[in-house]
Each structure stands twice: as C-alpha cells, then as structure tokens.
Design a protein around this motif. Sequence first.
Motif, PDB file in Angstrom:
ATOM      1  N   HIS A  53       0.458  55.310  70.698  1.00 28.07           N
ATOM      2  CA  HIS A  53       1.253  54.298  70.007  1.00 28.07           C
ATOM      3  C   HIS A  53       1.792  54.843  68.677  1.00 28.07           C
ATOM      4  O   HIS A  53       2.900  54.495  68.270  1.00 28.07           O
ATOM      5  CB  HIS A  53       0.458  53.009  69.801  1.00 28.07           C
ATOM      6  CG  HIS A  53      -0.690  53.124  68.859  1.00 28.07           C
ATOM      7  ND1 HIS A  53      -1.771  53.956  69.087  1.00 28.07           N
ATOM      8  CD2 HIS A  53      -0.927  52.508  67.672  1.00 28.07           C
ATOM      9  CE1 HIS A  53      -2.626  53.846  68.085  1.00 28.07           C
ATOM     10  NE2 HIS A  53      -2.140  52.981  67.221  1.00 28.07           N
ATOM     11  N   ARG A  69       5.331  48.227  64.571  1.00 30.42           N
ATOM     12  CA  ARG A  69       3.926  48.354  64.969  1.00 30.42           C
ATOM     13  C   ARG A  69       3.879  48.165  66.479  1.00 30.42           C
ATOM     14  O   ARG A  69       4.334  47.144  67.002  1.00 30.42           O
ATOM     15  CB  ARG A  69       3.076  47.303  64.271  1.00 30.42           C
ATOM     16  CG  ARG A  69       1.602  47.436  64.589  1.00 30.42           C
ATOM     17  CD  ARG A  69       0.772  46.484  63.729  1.00 30.42           C
ATOM     18  NE  ARG A  69      -0.638  46.688  63.973  1.00 30.42           N
ATOM     19  CZ  ARG A  69      -1.343  45.974  64.858  1.00 30.42           C
ATOM     20  NH1 ARG A  69      -0.765  45.016  65.553  1.00 30.42           N
ATOM     21  NH2 ARG A  69      -2.626  46.224  65.023  1.00 30.42           N
ATOM     22  N   THR A  71       1.628  47.932  69.965  1.00 28.57           N
ATOM     23  CA  THR A  71       0.270  47.714  70.448  1.00 28.57           C
ATOM     24  C   THR A  71       0.188  47.450  71.941  1.00 28.57           C
ATOM     25  O   THR A  71      -0.898  47.519  72.505  1.00 28.57           O
ATOM     26  CB  THR A  71      -0.389  46.523  69.723  1.00 28.57           C
ATOM     27  OG1 THR A  71       0.391  45.352  69.964  1.00 28.57           O
ATOM     28  CG2 THR A  71      -0.502  46.780  68.231  1.00 28.57           C
ATOM     29  N   ASP A  72       1.302  47.124  72.593  1.00 29.41           N
ATOM     30  CA  ASP A  72       1.269  46.788  74.011  1.00 29.41           C
ATOM     31  C   ASP A  72       2.130  47.732  74.826  1.00 29.41           C
ATOM     32  O   ASP A  72       3.212  48.140  74.397  1.00 29.41           O
ATOM     33  CB  ASP A  72       1.736  45.348  74.243  1.00 29.41           C
ATOM     34  CG  ASP A  72       0.783  44.328  73.652  1.00 29.41           C
ATOM     35  OD1 ASP A  72      -0.440  44.556  73.735  1.00 29.41           O
ATOM     36  OD2 ASP A  72       1.248  43.316  73.118  1.00 29.41           O
ATOM     37  N   ARG A 151      -8.810  47.457  70.967  1.00 27.46           N
ATOM     38  CA  ARG A 151      -7.362  47.278  70.804  1.00 27.46           C
ATOM     39  C   ARG A 151      -6.828  48.141  69.665  1.00 27.46           C
ATOM     40  O   ARG A 151      -7.471  48.241  68.622  1.00 27.46           O
ATOM     41  CB  ARG A 151      -7.027  45.816  70.495  1.00 27.46           C
ATOM     42  CG  ARG A 151      -6.649  45.039  71.727  1.00 27.46           C
ATOM     43  CD  ARG A 151      -6.067  43.681  71.283  1.00 27.46           C
ATOM     44  NE  ARG A 151      -5.543  42.979  72.411  1.00 27.46           N
ATOM     45  CZ  ARG A 151      -4.271  43.017  72.787  1.00 27.46           C
ATOM     46  NH1 ARG A 151      -3.409  43.742  72.107  1.00 27.46           N
ATOM     47  NH2 ARG A 151      -3.847  42.359  73.833  1.00 27.46           N
ATOM     48  N   ALA A 152      -5.696  48.759  69.901  1.00 29.24           N
ATOM     49  CA  ALA A 152      -5.081  49.624  68.886  1.00 29.24           C
ATOM     50  C   ALA A 152      -4.605  48.810  67.702  1.00 29.24           C
ATOM     51  O   ALA A 152      -4.233  47.691  67.829  1.00 29.24           O
ATOM     52  CB  ALA A 152      -3.911  50.389  69.486  1.00 29.24           C
TER      53      ALA A 152
END
Length: 152
Positions: A53, A69, A71-72, A151-152
Amino acid sequence: MRDPRLLAKPPVCRLGCLVLVRNPRGDVLLVDPDYMDGLILPGGAARSDEPPHLAAGRHLAEQTGITLRLTDVLAVDYTPADRYLERLGLVFDGGITGAQPVVAPQKRSGLLGARFVPVKQLSAVMAPAQAARVAEALAGRAVPLLLCGQRA
C-alpha cells in the motif's frame, strides 16, 4: 525454527501496486507511460520489503502528484512469467478525488501524461488485459489489506 528448504530458492515474483482513482463523475485516472502503448492505472513495482500500500501510494504521488491513504484492495491479478518475471498485481482503492493529476516532465517521470477517462472509453485506450483488470476492480468489493494479520 527456520526451515532451510523454504529459504533455499524462493520464487521470483514482481509485486505491482496499482491505484484505481475516480473523479466525482466516475471517470478513471490513467497514466500514459512512454515505454508502452496504451494507458494504465498509476502505480508500479514495490521495492524490497516495501509494504504494497505504501508502494502504491508512493507511485501515485510520484506519477500524478495525488497523495492518498490506501487500505483496501479491489483486485488481485496474477500474470505468469513470459518475457517478464512472474507478476502479482494489487489494485488498491483510491476512492474519489477532485484533485487533478500533475505529471512531472517526461524525462523525469517516464510519462507522457495523465488524465481521467470515462469508463465507457477504457477499452479504447487500454490494452485488453489492462482494461479487464480495471473492469474487475470497478465491479469488485474491497478486500482489506492486512500486514502481519493487522489492517494496514
């Protein structure tokens, strides 16, 4: 305990970290690299030990000036070795932005430009495999990115 069999000859695989960014109209942000025909999603390869990411965000910022940002993951695309190494491409959800891309000069960026393209025109400006990857990412549900189980 380390198993030496697992470290003896690890597979060589390039990790591609791409970003799907849309504008408020739903158009998709694409970049135009000078080293290939057709437009592609912004992104590039992760460096050694670079979280995917962060690699995707770094490439997006370098290529377009847009900082997000991530994250997914929207899609995972495996490509077997051909003239290139075996590749695994992760398409991250960059969401919707009103920002306009700003591309550094070609000599520094390797890009001819960047622009938002309407979804209906993607197959006309992208290679078939690239357009199919974007179509799947647009249709898919986000999968959270985990780093060491968190989770990142």
